[in-house]
Design a protein around this motif. Structure first.
Motif, PDB file in Angstrom:
ATOM      1  N   VAL A 218     -66.877  12.146 -84.758  1.00  0.00           N
ATOM      2  CA  VAL A 218     -66.701  12.113 -83.406  1.00  0.00           C
ATOM      3  C   VAL A 218     -68.374  12.420 -82.736  1.00  0.00           C
ATOM      4  O   VAL A 218     -68.993  13.360 -83.205  1.00  0.00           O
ATOM      5  CB  VAL A 218     -66.011  13.288 -82.842  1.00  0.00           C
ATOM      6  N   ASP A 219     -68.770  11.483 -82.120  1.00  0.00           N
ATOM      7  CA  ASP A 219     -70.192  11.809 -81.434  1.00  0.00           C
ATOM      8  C   ASP A 219     -70.170  12.994 -80.182  1.00  0.00           C
ATOM      9  O   ASP A 219     -69.105  13.367 -80.022  1.00  0.00           O
ATOM     10  CB  ASP A 219     -70.630  10.369 -80.830  1.00  0.00           C
ATOM     11  N   ALA A 220     -71.304  13.288 -80.275  1.00  0.00           N
ATOM     12  CA  ALA A 220     -71.686  14.452 -79.138  1.00  0.00           C
ATOM     13  C   ALA A 220     -70.922  14.162 -77.764  1.00  0.00           C
ATOM     14  O   ALA A 220     -70.297  15.273 -77.325  1.00  0.00           O
ATOM     15  CB  ALA A 220     -73.102  14.688 -78.992  1.00  0.00           C
ATOM     16  N   GLU A 221     -70.897  13.183 -77.231  1.00  0.00           N
ATOM     17  CA  GLU A 221     -70.314  12.942 -75.837  1.00  0.00           C
ATOM     18  C   GLU A 221     -68.928  13.298 -76.078  1.00  0.00           C
ATOM     19  O   GLU A 221     -68.261  13.895 -74.962  1.00  0.00           O
ATOM     20  CB  GLU A 221     -70.729  11.774 -75.410  1.00  0.00           C
ATOM     21  N   ALA A 222     -68.343  12.347 -76.804  1.00  0.00           N
ATOM     22  CA  ALA A 222     -66.758  12.582 -76.904  1.00  0.00           C
ATOM     23  C   ALA A 222     -66.311  14.000 -77.272  1.00  0.00           C
ATOM     24  O   ALA A 222     -65.539  14.526 -76.905  1.00  0.00           O
ATOM     25  CB  ALA A 222     -66.437  11.865 -78.198  1.00  0.00           C
ATOM     26  N   MET A 223     -67.111  14.703 -78.171  1.00  0.00           N
ATOM     27  CA  MET A 223     -67.000  16.300 -78.563  1.00  0.00           C
ATOM     28  C   MET A 223     -66.841  17.309 -77.291  1.00  0.00           C
ATOM     29  O   MET A 223     -66.116  17.898 -77.008  1.00  0.00           O
ATOM     30  CB  MET A 223     -68.039  16.826 -79.577  1.00  0.00           C
ATOM     31  N   GLY A 270     -64.004   5.591 -87.472  1.00  0.00           N
ATOM     32  CA  GLY A 270     -63.998   5.644 -85.977  1.00  0.00           C
ATOM     33  C   GLY A 270     -64.369   4.398 -85.382  1.00  0.00           C
ATOM     34  O   GLY A 270     -64.162   3.194 -86.011  1.00  0.00           O
ATOM     35  N   THR A 271     -64.837   4.257 -83.898  1.00  0.00           N
ATOM     36  CA  THR A 271     -65.308   2.978 -83.476  1.00  0.00           C
ATOM     37  C   THR A 271     -66.901   2.864 -83.455  1.00  0.00           C
ATOM     38  O   THR A 271     -67.333   2.293 -82.259  1.00  0.00           O
ATOM     39  CB  THR A 271     -64.749   3.444 -81.893  1.00  0.00           C
ATOM     40  N   GLY A 272     -67.496   3.189 -84.509  1.00  0.00           N
ATOM     41  CA  GLY A 272     -68.819   2.956 -84.422  1.00  0.00           C
ATOM     42  C   GLY A 272     -69.653   1.797 -85.211  1.00  0.00           C
ATOM     43  O   GLY A 272     -70.551   1.841 -85.794  1.00  0.00           O
ATOM     44  N   ARG A 273     -68.553   0.740 -85.213  1.00  0.00           N
ATOM     45  CA  ARG A 273     -68.919  -0.505 -86.292  1.00  0.00           C
ATOM     46  C   ARG A 273     -70.429  -0.889 -85.608  1.00  0.00           C
ATOM     47  O   ARG A 273     -71.007  -1.401 -86.698  1.00  0.00           O
ATOM     48  CB  ARG A 273     -67.867  -1.611 -85.958  1.00  0.00           C
ATOM     49  N   PHE A 294     -58.540  -2.436 -86.174  1.00  0.00           N
ATOM     50  CA  PHE A 294     -59.415  -3.093 -86.804  1.00  0.00           C
ATOM     51  C   PHE A 294     -60.903  -2.834 -86.582  1.00  0.00           C
ATOM     52  O   PHE A 294     -61.357  -2.514 -85.382  1.00  0.00           O
ATOM     53  CB  PHE A 294     -59.033  -4.630 -86.385  1.00  0.00           C
ATOM     54  N   GLY A 295     -61.874  -2.828 -87.643  1.00  0.00           N
ATOM     55  CA  GLY A 295     -63.101  -2.400 -87.591  1.00  0.00           C
ATOM     56  C   GLY A 295     -63.488  -0.996 -87.712  1.00  0.00           C
ATOM     57  O   GLY A 295     -64.584  -0.512 -87.093  1.00  0.00           O
ATOM     58  N   GLU A 296     -62.492  -0.047 -87.894  1.00  0.00           N
ATOM     59  CA  GLU A 296     -62.602   1.276 -87.996  1.00  0.00           C
ATOM     60  C   GLU A 296     -62.546   1.899 -89.370  1.00  0.00           C
ATOM     61  O   GLU A 296     -62.825   3.049 -89.602  1.00  0.00           O
ATOM     62  CB  GLU A 296     -61.440   1.859 -87.331  1.00  0.00           C
ATOM     63  N   VAL A 297     -62.266   0.820 -90.340  1.00  0.00           N
ATOM     64  CA  VAL A 297     -62.292   1.241 -91.662  1.00  0.00           C
ATOM     65  C   VAL A 297     -62.755   0.113 -92.848  1.00  0.00           C
ATOM     66  O   VAL A 297     -62.919  -1.167 -92.463  1.00  0.00           O
ATOM     67  CB  VAL A 297     -60.831   1.344 -92.298  1.00  0.00           C
ATOM     68  N   PHE A 298     -63.625   0.496 -93.477  1.00  0.00           N
ATOM     69  CA  PHE A 298     -64.481  -0.575 -94.088  1.00  0.00           C
ATOM     70  C   PHE A 298     -64.524  -0.177 -95.710  1.00  0.00           C
ATOM     71  O   PHE A 298     -64.195   0.860 -96.100  1.00  0.00           O
ATOM     72  CB  PHE A 298     -65.953  -0.557 -93.923  1.00  0.00           C
ATOM     73  N   TRP A 299     -64.670  -1.349 -96.415  1.00  0.00           N
ATOM     74  CA  TRP A 299     -64.643  -1.311 -97.828  1.00  0.00           C
ATOM     75  C   TRP A 299     -65.733  -1.835 -98.416  1.00  0.00           C
ATOM     76  O   TRP A 299     -66.427  -2.901 -97.763  1.00  0.00           O
ATOM     77  CB  TRP A 299     -63.567  -2.106 -98.578  1.00  0.00           C
ATOM     78  N   LEU A 300     -66.710  -1.209 -99.278  1.00  0.00           N
ATOM     79  CA  LEU A 300     -67.919  -1.737 -99.884  1.00  0.00           C
ATOM     80  C   LEU A 300     -67.840  -1.357-101.424  1.00  0.00           C
ATOM     81  O   LEU A 300     -67.184  -0.226-101.845  1.00  0.00           O
ATOM     82  CB  LEU A 300     -69.146  -0.665 -99.142  1.00  0.00           C
ATOM     83  N   THR A 301     -68.312  -2.197-102.221  1.00  0.00           N
ATOM     84  CA  THR A 301     -68.544  -1.915-103.674  1.00  0.00           C
ATOM     85  C   THR A 301     -69.753  -1.506-104.067  1.00  0.00           C
ATOM     86  O   THR A 301     -70.796  -1.305-103.326  1.00  0.00           O
ATOM     87  CB  THR A 301     -68.146  -3.222-104.410  1.00  0.00           C
ATOM     88  N   ARG A 302     -69.787  -0.896-105.189  1.00  0.00           N
ATOM     89  CA  ARG A 302     -71.036  -0.418-105.922  1.00  0.00           C
ATOM     90  C   ARG A 302     -71.999  -1.406-105.899  1.00  0.00           C
ATOM     91  O   ARG A 302     -73.159  -1.325-105.540  1.00  0.00           O
ATOM     92  CB  ARG A 302     -70.674   0.457-107.222  1.00  0.00           C
TER      93      ARG A 302
END
Length: 310
Positions: A218-223, A270-273, A294-302
């Motif tokens: 959560v970013d500072a403004e939203a907090m 969250g929404t920081g894509r 959509f766009g709130e969870v990512f997968w990356l490999t090593r």
């Protein structure tokens, strides 16, 4: 002396249907906020009524017109009123949250679990025939749940990866006490090990086939604008700097060192894509879709992390 609203409700309402209708009216009039497992006044009222009555929360229809005892009416009326007067999330009032049908104990020491990762773990992304980020879940030997909170994702991972040993890390000793209770409740003490510390620090070079993480984002403004319900949760489980990406950046910097050659990381942020794609233009994020995101969870490999020199 005028009777309190919950005393009047307990005296005049009779059925499950009555109390759900009453709860919706009270919640709407009070302008409550949702997002801790439910998204509407109706769903919140249903959850509180059924959970308080110790009824299955996914089986409303058989009980709608059931008449309640005097003690039951009083208990339901009181918890509905507490939801209005305290503005506490329903899961704090019942000490219960559900993900994918699995129950978890929760209280104010942990954020109320609500991760999209729970849905993804039980989707075709894991073991599906057409497209899967993990093709053979039973072959996974080691899993890490980073920022575990209540331990819910580690416990769900134990169901999806039946042969895996699972480590779960959190900075908060209080949160780990809740996680310890949940691990014991699900009989997984022999498969899940809890670590207290800052992200990867307590793991001492351990490597994993799969890393799961739902860190603070959560970013500072939203907090500064959080509704009362969210202000009841531990701030350290939410706040992540000016743009909300402080913890995610730290995780990306260190993740490759803790992944096996074929390993990958699943991260909800969250929404920081747009921020991530700009900051990490060399990374080819795989964005995963759920029923409500959509766009709130990512997968990356090593390999992807190493290629980007992370």
């Amino acid at each position: 002396m005028t009777d309190a609203p919950h005393d009047i409700a307990a005296a005049e309402l009779l059925t499950v249907r009555d109390f759900i209708r009453y709860g919706v009216s009270r919640f709407n009039a009070a302008g409550l906020s949702y997002g801790h497992g439910t998204t509407t006044a109706f769903d919140e009222a249903v959850f509180l009524v059924l959970e308080t009555l110790h009824l299955p929360i996914d089986q409303l229809e058989p009980y709608l017109d059931a008449r309640l005892t005097t003690a039951e009416r009083r208990g339901v009326a009181e918890i509905l009123e507490k939801r209005v007067t305290t503005r506490k999330p329903a899961s704090y009032l019942t000490n219960k949250a559900y993900i994918q049908g699995f129950p978890f104990y929760v209280d104010e020491r942990v954020i109320v679990p609500r991760s999209y990762i729970g849905e993804l773990l039980f989707s075709d992304y894991f073991g599906g025939e057409e497209f899967a980020i993990v093709e053979d879940p039973p072959s996974v030997e080691r899993v890490l749940d980073l920022c575990t909170g209540s331990g819910c994702l580690a416990i769900l991972a134990a169901q999806v990866f039946p042969e895996a040993q699972i480590d779960a890390v959190d900075l908060s000793p209080d949160a780990l006490e809740v996680a310890k209770r949940n691990v014991a409740d699900h009989g997984l003490e022999d498969r899940i090990t809890l670590f207290q510390g800052d992200l990867f620090a307590p793991l001492k070079g351990r490597k994993y086939d799969v890393i799961l993480t739902n860190p603070p984002y959560v970013d500072a403004e939203a907090m500064n604008a959080l509704p009362a319900e969210y202000q009841q949760e531990p701030a350290m489980a939410l706040a992540a700097g000016e743009d909300g990406m402080d913890i995610v950046r730290r995780i990306l910097k260190e993740a490759s060192k803790h992944l096996t050659d074929e390993g990958g990381i699943l991260c909800e942020f969250g929404t920081g894509r747009e921020i991530l794609e700009e900051d990490y233009s060399k990374l080819d994020f795989l964005w995963l879709q759920t029923a409500n995101s959509f766009g709130e969870v990512f997968w990356l490999t090593r390999d992807q992390l190493k290629a980007a020199k992370l």
